[in-house]
Design a protein around this motif. Structure first.
Motif, PDB file in Angstrom:
ATOM      1  N   UNK A 189       0.704   7.255   6.647  1.00  0.00           N
ATOM      2  CA  UNK A 189       0.707   7.540   8.080  1.00  0.00           C
ATOM      3  C   UNK A 189       2.118   7.649   8.647  1.00  0.00           C
ATOM      4  N   UNK A 190       3.019   6.790   8.177  1.00  0.00           N
ATOM      5  CA  UNK A 190       4.331   6.673   8.820  1.00  0.00           C
ATOM      6  C   UNK A 190       5.484   6.944   7.858  1.00  0.00           C
ATOM      7  N   UNK A 191       5.549   6.210   6.748  1.00  0.00           N
ATOM      8  CA  UNK A 191       6.699   6.331   5.847  1.00  0.00           C
ATOM      9  C   UNK A 191       6.462   7.257   4.661  1.00  0.00           C
ATOM     10  N   UNK A 192       5.212   7.546   4.378  1.00  0.00           N
ATOM     11  CA  UNK A 192       4.857   8.424   3.269  1.00  0.00           C
ATOM     12  C   UNK A 192       5.461   7.977   1.942  1.00  0.00           C
ATOM     13  N   UNK A 193       5.335   6.695   1.660  1.00  0.00           N
ATOM     14  CA  UNK A 193       5.816   6.141   0.401  1.00  0.00           C
ATOM     15  C   UNK A 193       5.118   4.815   0.136  1.00  0.00           C
ATOM     16  N   UNK A 194       5.256   4.329  -1.092  1.00  0.00           N
ATOM     17  CA  UNK A 194       4.731   3.021  -1.437  1.00  0.00           C
ATOM     18  C   UNK A 194       5.559   1.947  -0.731  1.00  0.00           C
ATOM     19  N   UNK A 195       4.893   1.056  -0.004  1.00  0.00           N
ATOM     20  CA  UNK A 195       5.598  -0.016   0.718  1.00  0.00           C
ATOM     21  C   UNK A 195       5.805  -1.170  -0.261  1.00  0.00           C
ATOM     22  N   UNK A 217       0.844  -1.187   0.000  1.00  0.00           N
ATOM     23  CA  UNK A 217       0.000   0.000   0.000  1.00  0.00           C
ATOM     24  C   UNK A 217       0.882   1.241   0.000  1.00  0.00           C
ATOM     25  N   UNK A 218       0.274   2.370  -0.251  1.00  0.00           N
ATOM     26  CA  UNK A 218       0.969   3.635  -0.024  1.00  0.00           C
ATOM     27  C   UNK A 218       0.759   4.001   1.431  1.00  0.00           C
TER      28      UNK A 218
END
Length: 209
Positions: A150-156, A146-147
């Motif tokens: 909340x935490x990393x602000x990037x596509x995981x 997912x994008x």
């Protein structure tokens, strides 16, 4: 996340039980003397494995990452937290119990969980596509989750989705493992076979049952 508990943490625990380095009847206060409070002294390894310890499902450690200098701080918060219910009275899926179990595994074995899982199960079963922290050259074979806004602000993509496992370096008892359907089927077949794989006994049948 769900792969990790079943494909890594649980079979490694079973192996340690077969080596008499762990027992389902060991209580947490044997490892954490400050695990104190109502009913806490009755929490066992069995409760952790069966998600019946009374521990909360999760705590959002990643939202207060600056408060922790090491995984010991996270463990300390789990140990000091109140239980949600009396151990053994309910079943509630808990990441926290598996995070603690990983630490116990590494204490009694003096080895890291990912190394144990790899040497005891993944390599012997030919699970060549099962890893924690997979190498970047496999990114094209890994499904993005997912994008993360909340935490990393990037596509995981190619790193663990679970934020707490990410804070813990990608290797945790509750999350972090990547695998394929074929590899998962091999471990499933080991359990269907009650502990044997290609004629070799990996786990005692009584423990598998």
């Amino acid at each position: 996340a769900s792969l990790t508990k079943v494909i890594s943490t649980t079979p490694v625990s079973i192996k340690l039980i077969s080596q008499n380095k762990l027992s389902i009847n060991y209580t947490l206060d044997q490892f954490y003397p400050n695990f104190l409070g109502d009913d806490k002294s009755s929490v066992t390894i069995n409760h952790l494995l069966t998600h019946s310890s009374g521990m909360k499902p999760f705590i959002e450690f990643f939202l207060k990452e600056d408060n922790y200098s090491s995984s010991d701080d996270i463990i300390a918060e789990i140990i000091n937290a109140d239980l949600n219910y009396k151990p053994g009275e309910e079943f509630q899926y808990s990441d926290l119990g598996m995070i603690v179990l990983k630490e116990i595994i590494e204490t009694v074995s003096k080895r890291e969980l990912d190394h144990l899982a790899n040497s005891w199960f993944f390599k012997p079963l030919g699970m060549n596509n099962t890893f924690y922290n997979p190498p970047t050259d496999l990114i094209s074979r890994i499904v993005p989750t997912e994008f993360d806004s909340v935490y990393r602000n990037e596509l995981v993509h190619g790193v663990v989705h679970d934020e707490n496992a990410y804070v813990l370096g990608g290797v945790a008892g509750h999350a972090g493992l990547f695998s394929t359907a074929e590899d998962v089927a091999k471990l499933a077949q080991l359990f269907v076979n009650e502990g044997t794989w290609l004629g070799n006994r990996i786990l005692w049948s009584s423990l598998v049952r």
